[in-house]
Motif scaffolding. Sequence first.
Motif, mmCIF file in Angstrom:
data_model
loop_
_atom_site.group_PDB
_atom_site.id
_atom_site.type_symbol
_atom_site.label_atom_id
_atom_site.label_comp_id
_atom_site.label_asym_id
_atom_site.label_seq_id
_atom_site.Cartn_x
_atom_site.Cartn_y
_atom_site.Cartn_z
ATOM 1 N N ASN A 1 1.062 -1.036 0.196
ATOM 2 C CA ASN A 1 0.061 -0.063 -0.045
ATOM 3 C C ASN A 1 0.859 1.214 0.002
ATOM 4 N N GLU B 1 0.774 2.868 -3.360
ATOM 5 C CA GLU B 1 -0.506 2.989 -4.128
ATOM 6 C C GLU B 1 -0.683 4.380 -4.797
ATOM 7 N N HIS B 2 -0.002 5.579 -4.346
ATOM 8 C CA HIS B 2 -0.278 6.735 -4.608
ATOM 9 C C HIS B 2 1.198 7.343 -5.045
ATOM 10 N N ALA B 3 2.087 6.585 -5.114
ATOM 11 C CA ALA B 3 3.564 6.805 -5.607
ATOM 12 C C ALA B 3 3.892 7.123 -6.929
ATOM 13 N N MET C 1 3.634 4.017 -9.699
ATOM 14 C CA MET C 1 2.444 3.492 -10.242
ATOM 15 C C MET C 1 2.375 3.666 -11.411
ATOM 16 N N HIS C 2 2.388 5.009 -11.969
ATOM 17 C CA HIS C 2 2.139 5.581 -13.085
ATOM 18 C C HIS C 2 3.011 4.886 -14.026
#
Length: 417
Positions: free
Chosen positions: A366, A369-371, A374-375
């Motif tokens: 987790n 998740e917004h790191a 991920m892109h």
Amino acid sequence: MSEVIENTIGFQQVLQTLEYALNRSPFYQKHFSGVIPENMTPEAFRKLPFTGKEDLSLNNRDFLCVPQHQIAEYVTTSGTSGKPVTIYLTKNDLLRLAKNEKESFELTGAKSDDLFQLMTTIDKQFMAGLAYYLGVQELNAGMIRIGPGVPALQWNSILENKPTILIAVPSFLINLIDYAKQNGIDMNQTSVRSVICIGEPIREDDLSENILARRIHNDWNLELFSTYASTEMGAAFTECKAHQGGHLNEELIYLEVLDEDGNEVPHGEKGEIVISTIGTEGTPLIRYKTGDVARVYREACSCGRSSVRLGPILGRKNQMIKFKGTTIFPPSIYEIFDSHSEVSCYKIEVSKDYLGHDTITILLENKIEHAPVMHDIIEECKAKLRVVPHFVFLETDYLRSQVFKNHMRKPEKIVFK
């Protein structure tokens, strides 16, 4: 005629296994009934029916060729490609295992004054851990049996006992590296000089290091040796110091690498690995289709050995994923996640939707998740897989417990539901 078939000594040895199985194995007496010619030539041998994992699963006990009181060890397959089956080993089969591993270790340059640290399980009917132990004893070297997991315990032993060679799953080395960084351990000032890698590939199709191996080498200056083995064959293909594929032990395995039509593939081409065991007493196998696909190298190695070599496993036939019209083998997915240092653990779940189509879910930590990574991961999935799987994010320790399970012999990086 291929170079493998022209190996007269190997062919004569496999004929001894065939005769032995026909005299003792209820399965092979039925399986080969009416198909054995009077003059068994290499061409006739290649026309014998194959043996498969399903045969072993459905007729397990009928493969046994000795009375029960002669069975010294009961080992089982891992079950990663189906229901686990039992392979029965006699005392002579255990000596065969020891011979294989001793000679495999010697390929890597190991000697009697080396100290090995075993990071795989030796219990739970696991053949590999047993084989490594027997091989080290045959080499007259020392072994520390730590078993899998527990980075703190592994490092305590490395720092105190000073092993020179580790036997480990490559992805677990990432956990060791993370622990060392977090606890101020200088990995490159320890006694460890090499790792015998089990269970996962560390080579690309062209035999160069794959992303996982390069990621390890970014932090830890040691030599990695690739291996390929299975419980059924009771032997291993192990790299020498030239790192140009795993060498066949011609005294223990008769090898065929076949195309879809059952023909031997030439040097440098890929095909399915089919093995016949040599010298096994408990559970001999004839023309056993492993389901593993790899390239075969028939020209002499730069180390001077002339034995046939195998490249990394490119995929397993029963692990082919059909996702949104795209065919995917697990190594293609592993490559994406192994390439990012931000990802220390992941798991792939393959299941069927209500229409019977494959779906892919990736379990990740987790913390990413917004790191930004991920892109990058999503873009790589689009470019390399041509599809974007579903992602689920879990707490790191819980995810690791789902991958490095106490009762499992290897990391469970992928599961087919």
